[in-house]
Design a protein around this motif. Sequence first.
Motif, mmCIF file in Angstrom:
data_model
loop_
_atom_site.group_PDB
_atom_site.id
_atom_site.type_symbol
_atom_site.label_atom_id
_atom_site.label_comp_id
_atom_site.label_asym_id
_atom_site.label_seq_id
_atom_site.Cartn_x
_atom_site.Cartn_y
_atom_site.Cartn_z
ATOM 1 N N LYS A 44 0.400 -14.653 -60.379
ATOM 2 C CA LYS A 44 -0.491 -13.505 -60.208
ATOM 3 C C LYS A 44 -0.629 -13.229 -58.516
ATOM 4 N N THR A 45 -0.603 -14.487 -57.760
ATOM 5 C CA THR A 45 -0.811 -14.298 -56.387
ATOM 6 C C THR A 45 0.495 -13.947 -55.749
ATOM 7 N N SER A 46 1.408 -14.398 -56.414
ATOM 8 C CA SER A 46 2.910 -13.961 -55.922
ATOM 9 C C SER A 46 3.064 -12.495 -55.987
ATOM 10 N N ILE A 72 -7.310 -21.203 -51.883
ATOM 11 C CA ILE A 72 -5.660 -21.011 -51.494
ATOM 12 C C ILE A 72 -5.120 -19.749 -51.820
ATOM 13 N N ASP A 73 -5.657 -18.979 -53.064
ATOM 14 C CA ASP A 73 -5.187 -17.665 -53.288
ATOM 15 C C ASP A 73 -5.626 -16.845 -52.196
ATOM 16 N N ALA A 74 -6.880 -16.581 -51.924
ATOM 17 C CA ALA A 74 -7.521 -15.753 -51.151
ATOM 18 C C ALA A 74 -6.894 -15.736 -49.819
ATOM 19 N N VAL A 118 -8.292 -7.522 -58.218
ATOM 20 C CA VAL A 118 -8.961 -8.837 -58.484
ATOM 21 C C VAL A 118 -7.908 -9.634 -59.356
ATOM 22 N N GLU A 119 -7.710 -10.908 -58.737
ATOM 23 C CA GLU A 119 -6.874 -12.012 -59.462
ATOM 24 C C GLU A 119 -7.941 -12.903 -60.182
ATOM 25 N N ASN A 120 -7.803 -12.822 -61.460
ATOM 26 C CA ASN A 120 -8.688 -13.458 -62.492
ATOM 27 C C ASN A 120 -8.177 -15.111 -62.400
HETATM 28 MG MG MG Z 1 -3.005 -17.658 -57.973
#
Ligand code: MG
Length: 219
Positions: A44-46, A72-74, A118-120
């Motif tokens: 997702k983050t990638s 981390i992801d934000a 939005v990343e769930n």
């Molecule tokens: Mg992620």
Amino acid sequence: MTIRVPIVENILNANDHLAEQNRGRIDSAGVFSINIMASPGAGKTSLIEQTLPRLKDKLRVAVVDGDIATSIDADRAANAGAQAAIQVNTGGDCHLDAVMLRGALEQLDLTQFDLLIVENVGNLVCPASFKLGTHKSILIASIPEGDDKPYKYPGMYRGVDALVINKIDLLPYVPFKMDYFKHGVEVLNPGVLTFPLSAKTGEGMDAWVDWLIGQVKAM
Ligand SMILES: [Mg+2]
Ligand SMILES: Nc1nc2c(ncn2[C@@H]2O[C@H](COP(=O)(O)OP(=O)(O)OP(=O)(O)O)[C@@H](O)[C@H]2O)c(=O)[nH]1
């Protein structure tokens, strides 16, 4: 006498109501919004990291990242060029819900953005039950997860508007029968828009980004 209280149903109804309010807020700002769902580590983050540089100077993007504990992801989204990146820690919950997204939206001036991503939380069950109010639901499947996931997690595959098949660079190395996977998807979600890509090599990213830009223009 036993009295059964439909608590779960009530919670979901209340969530749907708040999701509608979120949608109203997003719509009135003219922002196109997506909810990206997938199992932990599917990419997702990638995908967000690969997408943001391709939208540079074209779209103003805000990212809301749901995570159980960290930011981390934000931080990754901010480093990749998001104009705003907000972390929502769920405190243990395995999904974002409409209240959590509302809290994040309150921190944003939505009129300053064209696209809200939005990343769930990484999970293949819970996020499917909780609407957020976003326009489109995106599911990422990834090759190393295995080709049986549509059969094992039908609820997630059934309701989404688009499917990203990530990590296609690993197809030569991992057993994954694409026909079997796609048959499972087709039964649950006939004709769903599908983007095979690699968030590592960038292969297939253009079709995904073109679709996003088209959706924003159509708003
Ligand atoms: Mg992620
Ligand atoms: N080979 C390969 N690895 C990838 C690809 N996309 C992501 N990865 C790797 O997969 C791992 C997980 O990627 P993330 O983007 O953090 O996954 P995520 O879905 O955001 O994970 P959570 O937020 O923890 O649920 C990282 O080591 C990435 O480098 C890809 O297309 N190919």
